[in-house]
Structures are given as C-alpha cells and as structure tokens.
Write a protein that holds these residues in place. Structure first.
Motif, short mmCIF file in Angstrom:
data_model
loop_
_atom_site.label_atom_id
_atom_site.label_comp_id
_atom_site.label_asym_id
_atom_site.label_seq_id
_atom_site.Cartn_x
_atom_site.Cartn_y
_atom_site.Cartn_z
N GLY A 36 -13.71 7.44 37.68
CA GLY A 36 -14.44 6.21 38.00
C GLY A 36 -13.99 5.04 37.15
N ILE A 37 -13.81 5.29 35.86
CA ILE A 37 -13.32 4.24 34.96
C ILE A 37 -11.88 3.87 35.33
N VAL A 102 -19.79 6.24 39.59
CA VAL A 102 -19.47 5.57 38.33
C VAL A 102 -18.85 4.20 38.60
N ARG A 103 -17.89 4.15 39.50
CA ARG A 103 -17.23 2.88 39.82
C ARG A 103 -18.23 1.86 40.34
N GLY A 104 -19.08 2.29 41.26
CA GLY A 104 -20.06 1.38 41.84
C GLY A 104 -21.04 0.85 40.80
N ALA A 105 -21.48 1.72 39.89
CA ALA A 105 -22.42 1.29 38.86
C ALA A 105 -21.78 0.31 37.89
N LEU A 106 -20.52 0.54 37.56
CA LEU A 106 -19.82 -0.38 36.65
C LEU A 106 -19.62 -1.74 37.30
N MET A 133 -21.33 0.34 30.02
CA MET A 133 -21.71 1.74 30.25
C MET A 133 -23.19 2.03 29.99
N PRO A 134 -23.80 1.53 28.91
CA PRO A 134 -25.24 1.83 28.71
C PRO A 134 -26.11 1.37 29.86
N GLN A 135 -25.75 0.25 30.49
CA GLN A 135 -26.52 -0.24 31.64
C GLN A 135 -26.21 0.58 32.90
N ALA A 136 -24.94 0.88 33.08
CA ALA A 136 -24.52 1.56 34.30
C ALA A 136 -25.01 3.00 34.36
N VAL A 137 -25.02 3.69 33.23
CA VAL A 137 -25.39 5.11 33.23
C VAL A 137 -26.81 5.31 33.75
N VAL A 138 -27.71 4.43 33.37
CA VAL A 138 -29.09 4.56 33.84
C VAL A 138 -29.17 4.48 35.36
N GLU A 139 -28.39 3.59 35.94
CA GLU A 139 -28.40 3.43 37.40
C GLU A 139 -27.68 4.57 38.11
N MET A 140 -26.82 5.29 37.41
CA MET A 140 -26.09 6.40 38.01
C MET A 140 -26.95 7.65 38.17
#
Length: 221
Positions: A36-37, A102-106, A133-140
């Motif tokens: 994803g990254i 992961v890509r979408g959340a980032l 990443m700290p923001q995106a992980v929650v949404e994932m």
C-alpha cells in the motif's frame, strides 16, 4: 457416533484453522502496508511492482493460487509443506486486498497536512509514519476487520491441499458417519465462534487506536 464424539476431531481441525488464519492475517497485514505504501510512492518502478502484485492476486481465484503454489511450483524445484503453502497463499491474497485499504486511507489524509509538514521541513519518511499513518490506521481498522473474517472463511479451501483443518475434519466425519446435518451444523458454529473472536480482537485494537489518536490530538491542541 454421537455429536459429542464429533467434537474432538472438529476441535483439532479448528486449532489448525486458527493457526493458519492468524498467521496469514499477520503476514498479510505486513504485506498490505508494504504494498500500500509502495503504491503511493513517486518511484514508478516501486509503484509498478506493487500494482502488478495487487492486480495479480486480486484478479485470480484463491483456489487456483493454492493449486499453483502446491502443485505447479514444485515442478521448478520449489516446494513447501501444505500448511506453509496455505499460510503463504492466504497472506499474499490478504496483502493484495489490504494494500488497497492502506493506499486509500493514506490518500484520504488531507493534502494540507502534507504541505504543512513540507513547510516545517519534515522528511517524507517522518511525515508518513508520524503524521499520515497514525490518522490512516484508525480509518483502516473496519476494513481490516472485514478482511480478517474473509481470510478465516477462505481457510476452508486449504483442505483441498490435504491440510486437516476444520473443513477437512468435517468432511472426513461426514464421509464416515453420513450425518451431514449434525457435522456441518457444528462446523458452522465453529467458524462462527472463531469469527466472533477475530472481530472482537479487531474491535479492541480499533478502540485502543482511537483513544490513542484522541489523546494525541488533545495533547497537541
């Protein structure tokens, strides 16, 4: 045989199912973050390799992937035992689907935050891991919860490469007893209980991450 006598072989198979599912979820999550990254990378080679991997495993059936790794790959001198093959194949599939999460959340993180990080002269690596990443992980997490349950259901196919998982044990019992209703009812209950456990674990992780994110925001406000 009574239904109580069915429990021992089914529980033995359930243990194999849990091991394969948990191992492939962990490895698949690692692959998901890596791919994803990579898909968000400005390097066309890195992004291209990740794209090919994602499209290949998302676009082909899991059953065919299992058979290819178990029956075709040994023809070129590379072979693995059945459980390793099952874990590896499920990990690659989960990683491919998770990579798009992961890509979408980032990409969902506001561009203004990237611009602010660049204005503060933060490196790309620091910006990725400490801001995005700290923001995106929650949404994932909700999507990864769905992937975890789907992974569990997909483990039923590993019985076709001679792994004595829950489905394999159920089919063996059914062939011996011809008691389809009882055997498959207990099997359904078994998968349901394991799925509930997975969903609970994911939910607890999500709650912890959300509390951590909220604390971080309040600390910086």
């Amino acid at each position: 045989m009574t239904w109580m006598q069915y429990l021992a072989p089914l529980l033995k198979g359930a243990q194999i199912t849990v091991i394969i599912s948990l191992a492939s979820i962990v490895l698949g999550t690692i692959l998901a973050f890596a791919a994803g990254i990579a898909r968000t990378s400005s390097n066309p080679i890195v992004s291209g390799i990740a794209f090919v991997y994602i499209v290949l495993f998302r676009g082909t059936p899991l059953l065919v992937q299992l058979f290819w790794f178990y029956y075709a790959l040994p023809l070129i001198g590379i072979s693995f035992n059945p459980i390793t093959t099952g874990i590896m194949t499920l990990s690659l599939l989960t990683g491919a689907f998770g990579a798009e999460v992961v890509r979408g959340a980032l990409l969902a993180v506001p561009v203004s935050q990237y611009e602010a990080a660049r204005a503060l002269n933060f490196s790309k690596t620091y910006t990725l891991w400490h801001i995005f990443m700290p923001q995106a992980v929650v949404e994932m997490m909700p999507a990864f919860g769905n992937l975890a349950v789907q992974n569990l259901k997909d483990t039923a196919l590993v019985s076709l490469i001679s792994i004595a998982d829950l489905t394999f044990q159920a089919q063996s019992l059914r062939n011996i007893t011809l008691d389809s209703a009882t055997v498959y009812t207990l099997t359904l209950v078994g998968y349901f209980i394991i799925a509930l456990g997975l969903m609970l674990i994911v939910r607890l992780i999500e709650m912890k991450l959300r509390r951590g994110a909220a604390f971080s925001r309040s600390a910086h406000s």
